[in-house]
Design a protein around this motif. Structure first.
Motif, PDB file in Angstrom:
ATOM      1  N   ALA A 142       0.822  -1.205   0.000  1.00 20.57           N
ATOM      2  CA  ALA A 142       0.000   0.000   0.000  1.00 20.57           C
ATOM      3  C   ALA A 142       0.858   1.259   0.000  1.00 20.57           C
ATOM      4  N   LEU A 143       1.965   1.237   0.725  1.00 21.27           N
ATOM      5  CA  LEU A 143       2.849   2.398   0.775  1.00 21.27           C
ATOM      6  C   LEU A 143       3.549   2.642  -0.560  1.00 21.27           C
ATOM      7  N   CYS A 144       3.854   1.573  -1.293  1.00 18.68           N
ATOM      8  CA  CYS A 144       4.571   1.714  -2.567  1.00 18.68           C
ATOM      9  C   CYS A 144       3.795   2.554  -3.576  1.00 18.68           C
ATOM     10  N   MET A 145       2.489   2.600  -3.451  1.00 19.55           N
ATOM     11  CA  MET A 145       1.698   3.317  -4.447  1.00 19.55           C
ATOM     12  C   MET A 145       1.607   4.814  -4.154  1.00 19.55           C
ATOM     13  N   ASP A 146       2.382   5.290  -3.171  1.00 19.62           N
ATOM     14  CA  ASP A 146       2.371   6.717  -2.832  1.00 19.62           C
ATOM     15  C   ASP A 146       0.945   7.194  -2.588  1.00 19.62           C
ATOM     16  N   PRO A 147       0.258   6.595  -1.611  1.00 18.04           N
ATOM     17  CA  PRO A 147      -1.169   6.886  -1.434  1.00 18.04           C
ATOM     18  C   PRO A 147      -1.425   8.250  -0.809  1.00 18.04           C
ATOM     19  N   ARG A 148      -2.570   8.821  -1.160  1.00 21.74           N
ATOM     20  CA  ARG A 148      -3.045  10.019  -0.469  1.00 21.74           C
ATOM     21  C   ARG A 148      -3.536   9.666   0.923  1.00 21.74           C
ATOM     22  N   ILE A 149      -4.078   8.447   1.062  1.00 22.30           N
ATOM     23  CA  ILE A 149      -4.677   8.013   2.325  1.00 22.30           C
ATOM     24  C   ILE A 149      -4.615   6.494   2.372  1.00 22.30           C
ATOM     25  N   LEU A 150      -4.621   5.947   3.584  1.00 17.74           N
ATOM     26  CA  LEU A 150      -4.655   4.505   3.779  1.00 17.74           C
ATOM     27  C   LEU A 150      -5.980   4.099   4.403  1.00 17.74           C
ATOM     28  N   PHE A 151      -6.567   3.025   3.896  1.00 19.82           N
ATOM     29  CA  PHE A 151      -7.754   2.420   4.471  1.00 19.82           C
ATOM     30  C   PHE A 151      -7.340   1.122   5.165  1.00 19.82           C
ATOM     31  N   LEU A 152      -7.726   0.960   6.411  1.00 21.21           N
ATOM     32  CA  LEU A 152      -7.449  -0.253   7.168  1.00 21.21           C
ATOM     33  C   LEU A 152      -8.774  -0.902   7.529  1.00 21.21           C
ATOM     34  N   ASP A 153      -9.046  -2.055   6.940  1.00 23.20           N
ATOM     35  CA  ASP A 153     -10.303  -2.759   7.162  1.00 23.20           C
ATOM     36  C   ASP A 153     -10.065  -3.872   8.182  1.00 23.20           C
ATOM     37  N   GLU A 154     -10.464  -3.632   9.430  1.00 19.04           N
ATOM     38  CA  GLU A 154     -10.292  -4.601  10.518  1.00 19.04           C
ATOM     39  C   GLU A 154      -8.864  -5.170  10.486  1.00 19.04           C
ATOM     40  N   PRO A 155      -7.856  -4.341  10.719  1.00 23.22           N
ATOM     41  CA  PRO A 155      -6.469  -4.762  10.468  1.00 23.22           C
ATOM     42  C   PRO A 155      -5.971  -5.903  11.330  1.00 23.22           C
ATOM     43  N   PHE A 156      -6.608  -6.144  12.473  1.00 21.76           N
ATOM     44  CA  PHE A 156      -6.155  -7.225  13.342  1.00 21.76           C
ATOM     45  C   PHE A 156      -7.052  -8.459  13.265  1.00 21.76           C
ATOM     46  N   ALA A 157      -7.993  -8.469  12.329  1.00 23.98           N
ATOM     47  CA  ALA A 157      -8.951  -9.577  12.244  1.00 23.98           C
ATOM     48  C   ALA A 157      -8.227 -10.905  12.061  1.00 23.98           C
ATOM     49  N   GLY A 158      -8.597 -11.885  12.865  1.00 23.24           N
ATOM     50  CA  GLY A 158      -8.052 -13.226  12.740  1.00 23.24           C
ATOM     51  C   GLY A 158      -6.686 -13.436  13.350  1.00 23.24           C
ATOM     52  N   LEU A 159      -6.099 -12.404  13.953  1.00 25.14           N
ATOM     53  CA  LEU A 159      -4.774 -12.551  14.551  1.00 25.14           C
ATOM     54  C   LEU A 159      -4.898 -12.869  16.037  1.00 25.14           C
ATOM     55  N   ASP A 160      -4.055 -13.767  16.501  1.00 26.32           N
ATOM     56  CA  ASP A 160      -4.028 -14.044  17.934  1.00 26.32           C
ATOM     57  C   ASP A 160      -3.299 -12.910  18.656  1.00 26.32           C
ATOM     58  N   ALA A 161      -3.275 -12.978  19.977  1.00 23.18           N
ATOM     59  CA  ALA A 161      -2.722 -11.876  20.763  1.00 23.18           C
ATOM     60  C   ALA A 161      -1.258 -11.621  20.424  1.00 23.18           C
ATOM     61  N   ARG A 163       0.391 -12.214  17.521  1.00 26.77           N
ATOM     62  CA  ARG A 163       0.529 -11.586  16.209  1.00 26.77           C
ATOM     63  C   ARG A 163      -0.035 -10.171  16.205  1.00 26.77           C
ATOM     64  N   ARG A 164      -1.099  -9.957  16.965  1.00 25.15           N
ATOM     65  CA  ARG A 164      -1.637  -8.593  17.104  1.00 25.15           C
ATOM     66  C   ARG A 164      -0.579  -7.673  17.709  1.00 25.15           C
ATOM     67  N   SER A 165       0.068  -8.151  18.757  1.00 25.28           N
ATOM     68  CA  SER A 165       1.096  -7.351  19.416  1.00 25.28           C
ATOM     69  C   SER A 165       2.261  -7.073  18.476  1.00 25.28           C
ATOM     70  N   ALA A 166       2.609  -8.058  17.622  1.00 27.11           N
ATOM     71  CA  ALA A 166       3.721  -7.878  16.697  1.00 27.11           C
ATOM     72  C   ALA A 166       3.385  -6.891  15.589  1.00 27.11           C
ATOM     73  N   LEU A 167       2.117  -6.854  15.159  1.00 28.72           N
ATOM     74  CA  LEU A 167       1.718  -5.966  14.057  1.00 28.72           C
ATOM     75  C   LEU A 167       1.508  -4.532  14.520  1.00 28.72           C
ATOM     76  N   THR A 168       1.118  -4.352  15.766  1.00 29.91           N
ATOM     77  CA  THR A 168       0.757  -3.026  16.270  1.00 29.91           C
ATOM     78  C   THR A 168       1.830  -1.960  16.032  1.00 29.91           C
ATOM     79  N   PRO A 169       3.113  -2.207  16.298  1.00 23.17           N
ATOM     80  CA  PRO A 169       4.113  -1.137  16.102  1.00 23.17           C
ATOM     81  C   PRO A 169       4.181  -0.627  14.676  1.00 23.17           C
TER      82      PRO A 169
END
Length: 216
Positions: A142-161, A163-169
């Motif tokens: 998503a960043l490679c496309m030089d976006p004006r804005i980012l949409f995050l659709d339930e970004p932690f869906a399906g992740l255990d605690a 993996r959620r903690s690892a993705l958060t930063p």
């Protein structure tokens, strides 16, 4: 400033929802079936809508009533879906390059991978990635496309605690270390507390009152 209003209908469901916020990280909060994903798809031009107006600061991205309705790849919206949606027949590097095809100022593949601590992963295939790594590749794409804005659709869906903690930063880094605004949709108050600076409520396709957290 983020401002939008969408009217759309899918079978018997009607979405008539809008928001305006000075925050750079806006959450749309609502239960499953409230219309959150439909909202993002309509703003991105990936689903039909009766009318859409979408503005970031002074830049009008879409205004269908005024005849301004560019195709999805011209809207420069980085969309991070609930699942990574990587192309299985492309390497990680080629997945990122695909996202940059229409970018006016594309970010280099290795630079984008650096942002999510995946330097050297360009030769890897999607099926070799863990769930958390695949999500991070999706962020880099998503960043490679030089976006004006980012949409995050339930970004932690399906992740255990773990993996959620690892993705958060990495999601916090998007919010705090880039100038790219983001819209997060979620039914989970943990997501909103972690990432949002402002929030609006969506219930049954309409605006609903929610308690607003302090800015972070």
């Amino acid at each position: 400033m983020i401002a939008f209003h969408v009217r759309a209908q899918r079978d018997a469901f009607v979405l008539d929802f809008g928001a305006r916020s000075e925050a750079r990280a806006l959450a749309v909060e609502g239960p499953s079936g409230a219309g959150k994903t439909t909202l993002l798809l309509a703003l991105a031009g990936l689903a039909p809508a009766t009318s859409v107006r979408f503005q970031i600061d002074d830049d009008v991205i879409v205004d269908t009533d005024a005849g301004c309705s560019p195709p999805p790849h011209r809207r420069r919206i980085g969309f991070i879906f609930q699942d990574a949606r990587l192309f299985p027949h492309l390497t990680v590097a080629d997945n990122l390059a695909f996202g940059a095809r229409y970018a006016p100022r594309p970010i280099a593949v290795e630079a984008a991978l650096d942002l999510v601590d995946l330097r050297g992963f360009g030769h890897r295939w999607p099926q070799s990635l863990s769930g958390g790594e695949a999500r991070r590749v999706a962020i880099a794409r998503a960043l490679c496309m030089d976006p004006r804005i980012l949409f995050l659709d339930e970004p932690f869906a399906g992740l255990d605690a773990e993996r959620r903690s690892a993705l958060t930063p990495y999601l916090k880094r998007l919010r705090d270390e880039t100038t790219i605004p983001l819209i997060l949709v979620s039914h989970d108050p943990r997501d909103i507390a972690t990432l949002a600076q402002d929030r609006v409520g969506l219930r049954d396709g309409r605006n609903a009152s929610v308690a607003r957290p302090p800015l972070r």
